[in-house]
Design a protein around this motif. Structure first.
Motif, short mmCIF file in Angstrom:
data_model
loop_
_atom_site.label_atom_id
_atom_site.label_comp_id
_atom_site.label_asym_id
_atom_site.label_seq_id
_atom_site.Cartn_x
_atom_site.Cartn_y
_atom_site.Cartn_z
N ALA A 281 0.81 -1.21 0.00
CA ALA A 281 0.00 0.00 0.00
C ALA A 281 0.85 1.26 0.00
N HIS A 282 2.01 1.23 0.66
CA HIS A 282 2.91 2.39 0.67
C HIS A 282 3.86 2.36 -0.53
N ALA A 283 3.77 1.31 -1.34
CA ALA A 283 4.67 1.15 -2.52
C ALA A 283 6.13 1.13 -2.10
N LEU B 242 18.50 14.96 12.69
CA LEU B 242 17.69 14.35 11.64
C LEU B 242 18.11 14.87 10.27
N ALA B 243 18.26 16.17 10.17
CA ALA B 243 18.61 16.75 8.87
C ALA B 243 19.98 16.26 8.41
N ALA B 244 20.94 16.21 9.32
CA ALA B 244 22.28 15.76 8.95
C ALA B 244 22.27 14.29 8.53
N LEU B 245 21.48 13.48 9.22
CA LEU B 245 21.43 12.05 8.88
C LEU B 245 20.82 11.86 7.49
N ILE B 246 19.77 12.61 7.20
CA ILE B 246 19.16 12.51 5.86
C ILE B 246 20.17 12.91 4.80
N ALA B 247 20.87 14.00 5.06
CA ALA B 247 21.84 14.47 4.06
C ALA B 247 22.99 13.48 3.90
N GLY B 248 23.41 12.89 5.00
CA GLY B 248 24.58 12.02 4.94
C GLY B 248 24.27 10.62 4.45
N SER B 249 23.15 10.06 4.84
CA SER B 249 22.85 8.66 4.51
C SER B 249 21.81 8.51 3.42
N ARG B 250 21.16 9.58 3.07
CA ARG B 250 20.24 9.65 1.93
C ARG B 250 19.16 8.55 1.96
N PRO B 251 18.35 8.55 2.98
CA PRO B 251 17.23 7.60 3.00
C PRO B 251 16.22 7.95 1.92
N SER B 252 15.44 6.95 1.53
CA SER B 252 14.40 7.21 0.52
C SER B 252 13.04 7.43 1.16
N ASP C 204 17.26 23.72 5.83
CA ASP C 204 17.93 24.64 4.91
C ASP C 204 19.43 24.34 4.83
N ALA C 205 19.95 23.82 5.95
CA ALA C 205 21.39 23.58 6.02
C ALA C 205 21.79 22.23 5.44
N HIS C 206 20.82 21.34 5.22
CA HIS C 206 21.15 20.00 4.73
C HIS C 206 20.21 19.61 3.59
N ALA C 207 20.77 18.85 2.67
CA ALA C 207 19.96 18.38 1.54
C ALA C 207 19.09 17.20 1.98
N ILE C 208 17.82 17.28 1.65
CA ILE C 208 16.92 16.18 2.02
C ILE C 208 16.26 15.60 0.77
N ASP C 209 16.88 15.88 -0.37
CA ASP C 209 16.23 15.51 -1.63
C ASP C 209 16.28 14.01 -1.93
N SER C 210 16.90 13.22 -1.08
CA SER C 210 16.86 11.76 -1.30
C SER C 210 15.49 11.20 -0.98
N LEU C 211 14.70 11.92 -0.23
CA LEU C 211 13.41 11.39 0.23
C LEU C 211 12.41 11.33 -0.91
N ARG C 212 11.92 10.13 -1.16
CA ARG C 212 10.85 10.00 -2.16
C ARG C 212 9.49 9.88 -1.49
N MET C 213 9.50 9.63 -0.19
CA MET C 213 8.22 9.55 0.52
C MET C 213 8.42 9.94 1.98
N ILE C 214 7.48 10.72 2.49
CA ILE C 214 7.47 11.05 3.92
C ILE C 214 6.11 10.61 4.47
N PRO D 77 9.20 18.45 -4.39
CA PRO D 77 8.03 18.42 -5.30
C PRO D 77 7.70 17.03 -5.83
N ARG D 78 8.69 16.11 -5.89
CA ARG D 78 8.39 14.78 -6.46
C ARG D 78 8.11 13.74 -5.37
N ALA D 79 8.20 14.15 -4.15
CA ALA D 79 8.02 13.17 -3.07
C ALA D 79 6.54 12.95 -2.74
#
Lengths: 655, 304
Positions: A342-344, A387-397, A416-426, A446-448
């Motif tokens: 259901a969450h794909a 949280l922000a640093a972990l997302i930027a460093g380990s790039r979870p989806s 703003d200080a870390h990239a979170i663009d690895s996230l495809r779903m929240i 925008p694509r998440a």
């Protein structure tokens, strides 16, 4: 009876049984010894010479000893019964017979494992409705899915794939399984048996997952404490769950869980607690988790099955009536297995949970990852920068988080200080999702897929929006029921409300816990006569049956997604010399959703400040998370005729 | 009895044994009643059952099929045995003797003695067969074995017709050479080693002959008499003040036995000792396949 005659008619006394049972048995044909081959050789004198050894008839024994034949029959039968071993045929059935038979492989029934009284009581609490059980099994929601089977499957199919990612290490599925087997056998060796409860208070670190899976492998049951829980909650919940073991850190700030547990153990406050296992420095009388993990793997009990209890969670830490929520693998794992599709989600995902695994929402993310063979990224303790640093460093989806957590990240500028663009779903859950948050996240990603999920300790994932749903739906709705789940919205009389009309949200399904542990009163108020669970939430359904949560019936404080009942705090405050009566109610907070305000009526001539009040509660062992964050002194409480505070009339004044 | 005097005992014996074999018995013989009366305990002698008995005819039919020895123990418990076939032949034989020779005869009841529980037979069919020379006592709890036919089930016919008795077997096939070899190595024969409840033990001398045989029949019965007894007795026990009084009452223990029979449960023996016995399973004509092969060999030999 023997030949129709009673023992009294035969004159068989206890004294006779005592005296003759043994010799009658030995003379009877129950024990036969033949020397040589006298009958075949027609050595009839030899036959006569060994009649007693060959086994005599009852009449012969009677003549030999000086009893009547009927007495001998009665006494012989008594001796046979006394010697009779039951269940011997199991030796054949289990060992197969023929040359497969090896006597040493058979464990006599009296030496076999039996569930403890506490474990049986917990198993007894899994009283599912029979018709619904049949429905869930036949529909395929309930099958024999277990965490151990999932782990085995991935350790075999993708042994080198990362199962866990943390700042310290990467653990592959093969390594994870090896650690789980080691720890499970070590726990078994120190007396943690199938069905026993093990309470865990750890942050989201690899050891948490290993401990949980080891408990599950044993067929034991995990209960959780939140990290902010302190002595009061520890005592209440370990006592109510009848925990056999407690797994904890050596220290959390000033709080030392091992010493606290040892002290409670010494005071007989936790009579069921036998083992304390410490991640870190282990004081005397406890086990070091690392040592248990490093020992040789030993024997393990048979694999658990899905009907076995898996979790015992608590919805509140009140001293009055803890609400223990038992789940088995049927409820939580069927819900997770359905959620994967259901969450794909897929095995390629890296899934991060911001909430702790002590909460079922956090565990849900772990269940999803273990079901699909994905990687779990671990955040030991939430702060916006972490949280922000972990997302930027380990790039979870995929990120599971509470709205309050992400609001804090946005407000603090962490995103703003870390990239979170690895996230495809929240996936957002825990408290109401503000529309503004969805807008902000949508603009940044925008694509998440943004998903709102609603669940409870009693249900795990009850409803959620699906990938493909428009973002605005996640902003206003908790989505549709999870697969295998039914919801309805009813008025106070139980009548269904029309679409768009508010009422109480009620639920049933394959995910639903069967009832509270040893809390009949809670069961009676939580379930309708026709078996639906009263969620206590006010909701409506839209035209497409999406659930829109609009409030709560209950008095729980929901601070950043962590819900707690303030009754035990009120009880302590009411005992304070300065306070005549207290009541704790929530007030809105833009970040956490709610915070607690304490209303107090003071005793004449007394004063108290918020700092005084908090210091007092900390001394009493209350966790920081439950400390009131505002104090309002009032002259009197609004009361019902029965002197209960009408909390709805208490209005929190803005600072 | 005038008709009796006109009968040639040797000829009658030949006709009777031929009848048994024609009906399916692998072996048949006549036991000496005097020996039986001497060996059997009072109350269980042939003359206790049939006062004017002059001869006891014993016959044996084949035991399990070869396939039966390969199945798991649980299935083996449901195989039962071929004793009913032996009983049928014996029953017909009693009619045959009366019809052919006009002498009173009976099929010997194979049942236990109701007055004494499940472990005491009315008559020992084993003793009849041993004395009639169609089996010898083995180390496996005195189960009879035959050097040619291995493990058989027996039935007996009592008759007032005087027949010349046979002698017991000259040699005891038990222990087989391979069993002696194993005994020398580990101190146990296969039947002793593989008994699920270790109810067998014994010793063998330097020449490979039995010295002592020990059989714990109570342990053997423990194994076999508890499986799937029907619930009527249990129901009675459930309503009794003391359930043990009902369940283990001597009269009810017979009921356990009967109900086990009715449910197809394990009965009397679990067969494990025979499953591993080389005589029971590998004697020249121990199973139908071996007998077929023997018949084919014989037919081949007889061809010109």
């Amino acid at each position: 009876m023997t030949a129709g005659l009673s023992r009294a008619q035969l004159g068989v006394t206890d004294a006779m049984l005592h005296a003759y049972a043994d010799v009658v048995f030995k003379l009877s044909n129950n024990l036969q010894t033949r020397r040589g081959d006298p009958i075949r050789r027609l050595e009839l004198d030899a036959v006569d010479a060994q009649r007693e050894a060959l086994g005599m008839s009852d009449a012969q024994i009677a003549g030999r000893i000086g009893l009547t034949p009927a007495q001998v029959t009665w006494i012989r039968n008594f001796a046979e019964n006394r010697r009779m071993r039951v269940n011997n045929f199991q030796r054949l059935l289990e060992l197969g017979g023929g040359r497969r038979h090896r006597e040493e492989r058979f464990v006599p029934h009296e030496d076999r494992f039996a569930y403890s009284e506490a474990a049986l009581a917990l198993r007894e609490s899994l009283h599912f409705d029979d018709e619904l059980t049949a429905r869930y099994v036949q529909a395929g929601w309930w099958s024999n899915q277990t965490l151990s089977a999932w782990l085995e499957q991935h350790a075999t199919a993708t042994p080198d794939k990362a199962a866990l990612l943390s700042a310290e290490e990467t653990v592959s599925y093969a390594q994870l399984q090896a650690r789980v087997e080691h720890l499970a056998s070590a726990l078994y060796r120190i007396g943690i048996a199938p069905g026993e409860v093990v309470t865990v208070q750890l942050p989201n670190v690899p050891a948490y997952v290993v401990v949980y899976l080891a408990i599950a492998r044993l067929g034991a049951v995990m209960s959780t404490l939140y990290m902010p829980h302190r002595a009061a909650e520890l005592e209440t919940l370990l006592a109510h769950s009848r925990s056999r073991a407690f797994v904890c850190l050596d220290a959390t700030g000033d709080f030392k869980p091992p010493e606290t547990a040892l002290a409670l153990q010494a005071n007989d406050a936790l009579p069921d607690l036998q083992q304390i296992i410490v991640a870190g420095r282990a004081p005397a009388g406890t086990h070091a988790l690392n040592e248990l993990l490093s020992g040789n793997a030993g024997p393990l009990p048979p694999l658990p099955v899905a009907a076995d209890p898996l979790l015992l969670l608590y919805t509140s830490g009140t001293t009055a009536a803890p609400k223990g929520v038992p789940h088995n693998s049927h409820t939580v794992l069927s819900n997770a297995a359905a959620g994967v599709e259901a969450h794909a989600l897929s095995g390629e995902d890296v899934i991060l949970s911001a909430p702790p695994f002590g909460h079922l929402y956090g565990l849900y993310s772990l269940h999803l990852a273990l079901c699909t063979g994905a990687t779990t990224l671990l955040l030991p303790a939430f702060t916006p920068p972490a949280l922000a640093a972990l997302i930027a460093g380990s790039r979870p989806s995929v990120l599971f988080a509470a709205p309050a957590q992400l609001i804090a990240c946005l407000h603090s500028g962490a995103f703003d200080a870390h990239a979170i663009d690895s996230l495809r779903m929240i996936v957002l859950s825990g408290n109401a999702v503000p529309a503004r948050l969805i807008e902000q996240l949508g603009a940044r990603l925008p694509r998440a897929t943004l998903t709102q999920l609603w669940g409870m300790t009693e249900t795990q994932a009850g409803t959620y929006t699906r990938p493909g749903d428009p973002p605005e739906l996640a902003a206003r709705s908790a989505g549709r029921p999870s697969p295998g789940t039914e919801v309805r919205v009813v008025d106070e009389n139980g009548a269904a409300r029309a679409s768009g009309e508010e009422g109480e949200l009620q639920l049933r399904g394959a995910l639903l816990f069967p009832g509270y542990l040893r809390n009949e009163a809670a069961d009676q108020s939580a379930f309708t006569d026709d078996g639906w669970f009263r969620t206590g939430d006010i909701a409506s359904l839209d035209q497409r049956d999406n659930v829109i949560i609009s409030g709560r019936l209950k008095d729980l404080i929901n601070r950043g997604g962590v819900k707690y009942n303030p009754r035990d705090v009120e009880t302590l405050l009411d005992a304070h010399p300065a306070i005549q009566q207290s009541a704790i109610v929530p007030f809105a907070d833009p970040v956490l959703g709610e915070r607690a305000c304490c209303f107090a009526v003071l005793n004449p001539g007394h004063e108290i400040t918020l700092d005084d009040l908090c210091a007092y509660l900390l001394e009493c062992g209350i966790g920081k998370i439950k400390l009131p964050e505002r104090l309002q002194i009032v002259a009197e409480m609004p009361l019902t005729p029965t002197r209960k505070v009408i909390k709805g009339r208490l209005r929190v004044v803005d600072d | 009895m005038s008709r009796n005097r006109a009968i040639d005992p040797a000829d009658a014996k030949q006709q009777i044994l031929a009848y048994c074999k024609r009906k399916g018995a692998l072996a048949a013989g006549v036991a000496d009643v005097a020996v039986l009366d001497r060996v059997a305990p009072p109350g269980h002698r042939p003359s206790d059952l049939m006062p004017k008995v002059k001869s006891v005819i014993s016959l044996g039919v084949g035991g399990q099929t070869r396939g039966a020895w390969t199945v798991p123990a649980k299935a083996m418990g449901y195989f039962g045995s071929t004793e009913s076939r032996a009983y049928t032949i014996a029953y017909g034989c009693a009619f045959f003797i009366e019809g052919r020779f006009g002498v009173p005869s009976i099929y010997c009841p194979p049942d236990v003695d109701n007055a004494f529980g499940t472990r005491v037979p009315l008559q020992s069919l084993k003793l009849h067969a041993e004395v009639a020379g169609i089996g010898a006592r083995s180390l496996a709890g005195d189960i009879l074995l035959h050097p040619e036919f291995g493990y058989m089930y027996f039935a007996s016919v009592f008759t007032e017709l005087k027949l010349p008795p046979d002698a017991p077997l000259a040699e005891n096939p038990c222990p087989a050479p391979s069993c002696v070899k194993m005994y020398r190595k580990v101190g146990r024969t296969p039947c002793m080693k593989f008994c699920p409840v270790q109810c067998l033990s014994g010793t063998i001398d330097e020449q490979g002959n039995q010295v002592e045989m020990h059989y714990d029949m109570a342990a053997c019965a423990d194994l076999s008499e508890q499986y799937e007894a029907l619930p009527m007795m249990l129901s009675r026990a459930a309503h009794a003040d003391d359930a043990d009084d009902v369940l283990l009452d001597p009269d009810n223990k017979l009921f356990w036995y009967k109900m086990s029979v009715g449910s197809g449960g394990l009965l009397a023996q679990c067969f494990e000792c025979m499953r591993v016995c080389p005589i029971a399973t590998q004697a020249p004509q121990a199973d139908p396949i071996l007998r077929l092969e023997a018949a084919e060999r014989q037919a081949g030999d007889e061809q010109p």
